[in-house]
Design a protein around this motif. Structure first.
Motif, PDB file in Angstrom:
ATOM      1  N   SER A   1      11.949  81.499 113.822  1.00  0.00           N
ATOM      2  CA  SER A   1      13.314  81.114 113.155  1.00  0.00           C
ATOM      3  C   SER A   1      14.281  82.100 113.574  1.00  0.00           C
ATOM      4  O   SER A   1      15.558  81.880 113.729  1.00  0.00           O
ATOM      5  CB  SER A   1      13.247  81.060 111.638  1.00  0.00           C
ATOM      6  OG  SER A   1      12.046  80.565 111.295  1.00  0.00           O
ATOM      7  N   ALA A   2      13.860  83.560 113.825  1.00  0.00           N
ATOM      8  CA  ALA A   2      14.940  84.359 113.885  1.00  0.00           C
ATOM      9  C   ALA A   2      15.375  84.519 115.464  1.00  0.00           C
ATOM     10  O   ALA A   2      16.564  84.942 115.730  1.00  0.00           O
ATOM     11  CB  ALA A   2      14.230  85.903 113.752  1.00  0.00           C
ATOM     12  N   PHE A   3      14.732  84.091 116.571  1.00  0.00           N
ATOM     13  CA  PHE A   3      15.038  84.288 117.814  1.00  0.00           C
ATOM     14  C   PHE A   3      15.183  82.963 118.623  1.00  0.00           C
ATOM     15  O   PHE A   3      14.493  82.173 118.264  1.00  0.00           O
ATOM     16  CB  PHE A   3      14.149  85.241 118.485  1.00  0.00           C
ATOM     17  CG  PHE A   3      13.980  86.705 117.841  1.00  0.00           C
ATOM     18  CD1 PHE A   3      14.993  87.415 118.178  1.00  0.00           C
ATOM     19  CD2 PHE A   3      12.903  86.872 116.983  1.00  0.00           C
ATOM     20  CE1 PHE A   3      14.969  88.709 117.437  1.00  0.00           C
ATOM     21  CE2 PHE A   3      12.885  88.253 116.283  1.00  0.00           C
ATOM     22  CZ  PHE A   3      14.114  88.985 116.770  1.00  0.00           C
ATOM     23  N   GLU A   4      16.042  83.027 119.727  1.00  0.00           N
ATOM     24  CA  GLU A   4      15.811  81.912 120.674  1.00  0.00           C
ATOM     25  C   GLU A   4      14.775  82.376 121.481  1.00  0.00           C
ATOM     26  O   GLU A   4      14.936  83.187 122.769  1.00  0.00           O
ATOM     27  CB  GLU A   4      17.197  82.045 121.370  1.00  0.00           C
ATOM     28  CG  GLU A   4      18.409  81.394 120.720  1.00  0.00           C
ATOM     29  CD  GLU A   4      18.418  80.129 120.569  1.00  0.00           C
ATOM     30  OE1 GLU A   4      17.773  79.086 121.225  1.00  0.00           O
ATOM     31  OE2 GLU A   4      18.979  79.626 119.469  1.00  0.00           O
ATOM     32  N   LEU A   5      13.560  81.948 121.323  1.00  0.00           N
ATOM     33  CA  LEU A   5      12.661  82.341 122.202  1.00  0.00           C
ATOM     34  C   LEU A   5      12.428  81.623 123.311  1.00  0.00           C
ATOM     35  O   LEU A   5      12.623  80.503 123.509  1.00  0.00           O
ATOM     36  CB  LEU A   5      11.220  82.156 121.464  1.00  0.00           C
ATOM     37  CG  LEU A   5      11.121  83.041 119.920  1.00  0.00           C
ATOM     38  CD1 LEU A   5       9.715  82.599 119.319  1.00  0.00           C
ATOM     39  CD2 LEU A   5      11.018  84.266 120.207  1.00  0.00           C
ATOM     40  N   PRO A   6      11.902  82.399 124.490  1.00  0.00           N
ATOM     41  CA  PRO A   6      11.710  81.617 125.610  1.00  0.00           C
ATOM     42  C   PRO A   6      10.300  80.756 125.652  1.00  0.00           C
ATOM     43  O   PRO A   6      10.206  79.856 126.562  1.00  0.00           O
ATOM     44  CB  PRO A   6      11.376  82.926 126.547  1.00  0.00           C
ATOM     45  CG  PRO A   6      11.111  84.093 125.999  1.00  0.00           C
ATOM     46  CD  PRO A   6      11.578  83.993 124.427  1.00  0.00           C
ATOM     47  N   LEU A   7       9.453  81.013 124.756  1.00  0.00           N
ATOM     48  CA  LEU A   7       8.094  80.372 124.646  1.00  0.00           C
ATOM     49  C   LEU A   7       7.837  80.045 123.188  1.00  0.00           C
ATOM     50  O   LEU A   7       8.220  80.940 122.379  1.00  0.00           O
ATOM     51  CB  LEU A   7       7.125  81.246 125.014  1.00  0.00           C
ATOM     52  CG  LEU A   7       7.117  81.606 126.618  1.00  0.00           C
ATOM     53  CD1 LEU A   7       5.903  82.737 127.082  1.00  0.00           C
ATOM     54  CD2 LEU A   7       6.682  80.357 127.612  1.00  0.00           C
ATOM     55  N   ARG A   8       7.662  78.801 122.814  1.00  0.00           N
ATOM     56  CA  ARG A   8       7.647  78.606 121.533  1.00  0.00           C
ATOM     57  C   ARG A   8       6.025  78.733 121.110  1.00  0.00           C
ATOM     58  O   ARG A   8       5.040  77.964 121.569  1.00  0.00           O
ATOM     59  CB  ARG A   8       7.796  77.118 121.266  1.00  0.00           C
ATOM     60  CG  ARG A   8       7.853  76.484 119.897  1.00  0.00           C
ATOM     61  CD  ARG A   8       8.440  75.039 119.839  1.00  0.00           C
ATOM     62  NE  ARG A   8       8.179  74.644 118.293  1.00  0.00           N
ATOM     63  CZ  ARG A   8       9.050  75.126 117.446  1.00  0.00           C
ATOM     64  NH1 ARG A   8       9.842  75.722 117.550  1.00  0.00           N
ATOM     65  NH2 ARG A   8       8.650  74.607 116.271  1.00  0.00           N
ATOM     66  N   PRO A   9       5.884  79.524 120.101  1.00  0.00           N
ATOM     67  CA  PRO A   9       4.370  79.789 119.699  1.00  0.00           C
ATOM     68  C   PRO A   9       3.783  78.503 119.146  1.00  0.00           C
ATOM     69  O   PRO A   9       4.208  77.861 117.985  1.00  0.00           O
ATOM     70  CB  PRO A   9       4.458  80.809 118.616  1.00  0.00           C
ATOM     71  CG  PRO A   9       5.715  81.359 118.760  1.00  0.00           C
ATOM     72  CD  PRO A   9       6.773  80.354 119.380  1.00  0.00           C
ATOM     73  N   ARG A  10       2.684  77.959 119.509  1.00  0.00           N
ATOM     74  CA  ARG A  10       1.807  76.846 118.874  1.00  0.00           C
ATOM     75  C   ARG A  10       0.708  77.532 118.245  1.00  0.00           C
ATOM     76  O   ARG A  10      -0.232  77.963 119.071  1.00  0.00           O
ATOM     77  CB  ARG A  10       1.440  75.869 120.087  1.00  0.00           C
ATOM     78  CG  ARG A  10       0.693  74.854 119.636  1.00  0.00           C
ATOM     79  CD  ARG A  10       0.372  73.902 120.519  1.00  0.00           C
ATOM     80  NE  ARG A  10      -0.964  72.801 120.045  1.00  0.00           N
ATOM     81  CZ  ARG A  10      -1.412  72.188 120.905  1.00  0.00           C
ATOM     82  NH1 ARG A  10      -1.102  71.980 122.292  1.00  0.00           N
ATOM     83  NH2 ARG A  10      -2.446  71.369 120.359  1.00  0.00           N
ATOM     84  N   LEU A  11       0.486  77.374 117.051  1.00  0.00           N
ATOM     85  CA  LEU A  11      -0.612  78.116 116.460  1.00  0.00           C
ATOM     86  C   LEU A  11      -1.976  77.186 116.349  1.00  0.00           C
ATOM     87  O   LEU A  11      -2.429  76.363 115.548  1.00  0.00           O
ATOM     88  CB  LEU A  11      -0.227  78.194 114.786  1.00  0.00           C
ATOM     89  CG  LEU A  11       1.003  78.941 114.723  1.00  0.00           C
ATOM     90  CD1 LEU A  11       1.113  79.181 113.031  1.00  0.00           C
ATOM     91  CD2 LEU A  11       0.976  80.512 115.498  1.00  0.00           C
ATOM     92  N   VAL A  12      -2.647  77.341 117.616  1.00  0.00           N
ATOM     93  CA  VAL A  12      -3.783  76.589 118.061  1.00  0.00           C
ATOM     94  C   VAL A  12      -5.076  76.706 117.189  1.00  0.00           C
ATOM     95  O   VAL A  12      -5.713  75.999 116.735  1.00  0.00           O
ATOM     96  CB  VAL A  12      -3.964  76.757 119.465  1.00  0.00           C
ATOM     97  CG1 VAL A  12      -5.671  76.123 119.614  1.00  0.00           C
ATOM     98  CG2 VAL A  12      -3.099  76.422 120.144  1.00  0.00           C
ATOM     99  N   GLY A  13      -5.382  77.984 116.623  1.00  0.00           N
ATOM    100  CA  GLY A  13      -6.796  78.358 116.252  1.00  0.00           C
ATOM    101  C   GLY A  13      -6.754  79.777 115.384  1.00  0.00           C
ATOM    102  O   GLY A  13      -6.147  80.801 115.984  1.00  0.00           O
ATOM    103  N   LEU A  14      -7.519  79.689 114.276  1.00  0.00           N
ATOM    104  CA  LEU A  14      -7.613  80.832 113.463  1.00  0.00           C
ATOM    105  C   LEU A  14      -9.149  81.066 113.426  1.00  0.00           C
ATOM    106  O   LEU A  14      -9.941  80.237 113.077  1.00  0.00           O
ATOM    107  CB  LEU A  14      -6.880  80.919 112.152  1.00  0.00           C
ATOM    108  CG  LEU A  14      -7.083  82.090 111.178  1.00  0.00           C
ATOM    109  CD1 LEU A  14      -6.404  83.074 111.729  1.00  0.00           C
ATOM    110  CD2 LEU A  14      -6.438  81.578 109.917  1.00  0.00           C
ATOM    111  N   ALA A  15      -9.601  82.335 113.806  1.00  0.00           N
ATOM    112  CA  ALA A  15     -11.096  82.780 113.641  1.00  0.00           C
ATOM    113  C   ALA A  15     -11.330  83.961 112.566  1.00  0.00           C
ATOM    114  O   ALA A  15     -10.371  84.575 112.343  1.00  0.00           O
ATOM    115  CB  ALA A  15     -11.479  83.183 114.798  1.00  0.00           C
ATOM    116  N   ASP A  16     -12.489  83.928 111.916  1.00  0.00           N
ATOM    117  CA  ASP A  16     -12.668  84.783 111.018  1.00  0.00           C
ATOM    118  C   ASP A  16     -14.083  84.893 110.613  1.00  0.00           C
ATOM    119  O   ASP A  16     -14.615  83.884 111.040  1.00  0.00           O
ATOM    120  CB  ASP A  16     -11.982  84.620 109.456  1.00  0.00           C
ATOM    121  CG  ASP A  16     -11.957  86.060 108.808  1.00  0.00           C
ATOM    122  OD1 ASP A  16     -11.149  87.010 108.996  1.00  0.00           O
ATOM    123  OD2 ASP A  16     -12.983  86.348 107.866  1.00  0.00           O
ATOM    124  N   ALA A  17     -14.643  86.156 110.334  1.00  0.00           N
ATOM    125  CA  ALA A  17     -16.130  86.371 110.205  1.00  0.00           C
ATOM    126  C   ALA A  17     -16.573  85.279 109.090  1.00  0.00           C
ATOM    127  O   ALA A  17     -17.576  84.719 108.919  1.00  0.00           O
ATOM    128  CB  ALA A  17     -16.408  87.603 109.845  1.00  0.00           C
TER     129      ALA A  17
END
Ligand SMILES: NC(=O)c1ccc[n+]([C@@H]2O[C@H](COP(=O)([O-])OP(=O)(O)OC[C@H]3O[C@@H](n4cnc5c(N)ncnc54)[C@H](O)[C@@H]3O)[C@@H](O)[C@H]2O)c1
Length: 369
Positions: A27-43
């Motif tokens: 939201s804050a920046f004109e990013l050159p790459l768009r983050p795609r939140l593929v996966g989250l890991a935890d113990a």
């Protein structure tokens, strides 16, 4: 716009901070790459599933699978310190960019392995030394580098908090030498990083490390604490200035007391992370009676501030620093290296400095770097 697949490991304090930063950066920046939140890991797989849903990740997944997932190009590591090395090496081995929390590792040997693997992989790396993302500290560096303070003679740094101040506070992974490294590793590493950022390389150190509370409650009994609760370090910089740095996680009343003071032949400056939108500047030469520190306030004249808010005095917070760190990382991945950030090479230099301080304390002498 190209996407970059993010795999985040850890859902604690820093896991949440990274997740927020990836969202806010879009939201804050004109990013050159768009983050795609593929996966989250935890113990804890249940927590991973809940956080994945709440934080907008596509799936909860084990960390080994996450780093191997071809949809992931960037692995963010927010686990306890001793896991940075195995997780970082696994991600680098897969050719992934790595965004690792500080400190880089628990030992200098691990840090060296990580730095060398990053070099061999030829990928972008970043370490979570987020405080130097603050536009006010970048202003401090500009003032120092431009000669506004004259020749720099002295540095003072401190990072104190009180989250371990209660002697009955529980033994945690932060108290375990093989897993963490004490107050110097946990808090002091940020101050060492800022010392290098503002004044450059350190030539030699002389340190005293002190474990004040030798036992802490653990699993119904008491467990011996072998890491430092506080550390005091004398520094001599390669450019000639001398200084000192102290750190404690026992200091009652200090919540995020990361303070740096720099003095030169024509002035001085003072920064305190608990007042992160301010920089105090003293310039010698004012008329008698009109001398004093001026308080410079963050505002939209600084690009890193303007991205979040068009109005002065409305203030940035900790999570904005993390967002600026993510922006710098994504810009670097897109080939634009003009943004500030600490890579594995620089984080290794911080580890070398901390290692020298520990050696100095153990041997009771100055140690050359
Ligand atoms: N940059 C900063 O300002 C800052 C602030 C706090 C902490 N940190 C760093 O962030 C890291 C994490 O600290 P924290 O305060 O978030 O700790 P935390 O204890 O809150 O979170 C650690 C997370 O790692 C998970 N975890 C532990 N073992 C795991 C495993 N084998 N596989 C997957 N997940 C596992 C835990 O379940 C937990 O979610 C540390 O390296 C710390 O030094 C940085």
């Amino acid at each position: 716009m190209h996407e970059v697949g993010i795999g985040l490991i850890g859902t604690g304090f820093m896991g949440r901070a990274h997740a927020l930063a990836f969202h806010h950066a879009r939201s804050a920046f004109e990013l050159p790459l768009r983050p795609r939140l593929v996966g989250l890991a935890d113990a804890d797989p249940t927590r991973a599933a809940v956080c994945a849903r709440n934080w907008g990740f596509e799936q909860a997944i084990g960390w080994e699978q996450l780093v191997a997932d071809p949809k992931v190009q960037l692995v963010a590591i927010t686990t306890p310190n001793q896991l940075h090395c195995p997780m970082g090496l696994a991600a680098l081995g897969q050719g992934k960019a790595v965004y690792c929390e500080k400190p880089l590792a628990v030992t200098l040997e691990q840090a060296t392995q990580m730095r060398d693997a990053a070099r061999a992989a030829g990928v972008v790396t970043r370490v979570g030394y987020n405080y130097l993302q603050n536009p006010m500290l970048q202003l401090a560096k500009t003032l120092i580098d431009s000669g506004e303070l004259g020749e720099i003679t002295t540095f003072r740094g401190e990072f104190s908090e009180d989250f371990m101040a209660d002697p009955q506070g529980a033994f945690t992974w932060r108290c375990e030498p093989g897993q963490a490294g004490g107050a110097l590793a946990d808090l002091g590493s940020h101050a060492l990083c800022l010392a290098r950022y503002l004044l450059g390389p350190v030539a030699r150190v002389c340190a005293d490390l002190h474990t004040v509370h030798a036992r802490r409650p653990h699993q119904g009994g008491l467990r011996v604490v072998e890491v430092d609760d506080q550390a005091h370090v004398l520094l001599r910089f390669a450019q000639g200035a001398s200084g000192s740095l102290s750190t404690s996680w026992l200091w009652h009343g200090r919540k995020n007391h990361l303070v740096v003071e720099v003095c030169g032949t024509r002035g001085s400056l003072l920064y305190n992370q608990e007042r992160l939108n301010e920089l105090k500047l003293y310039q010698a030469g004012a008329a008698p009676g009109l001398e004093g520190f001026r308080t410079l306030m963050a505002g939209p004249q600084l690009p890193g501030y303007a991205a979040f808010c068009p109005a002065a005095g409305h203030q940035l917070g900790y999570n904005e620093l993390k967002t600026l760190e993510v922006r710098a990382l994504l810009e670097a991945m897109a080939g634009n290296g003009s943004h500030t950030g600490v890579d594995f090479q620089e984080a290794w230099e911080v580890e070398r400095l901390a290692h020298a301080a520990r050696a100095s304390a153990a041997e009771g002498r100055w140690v050359e770097l």
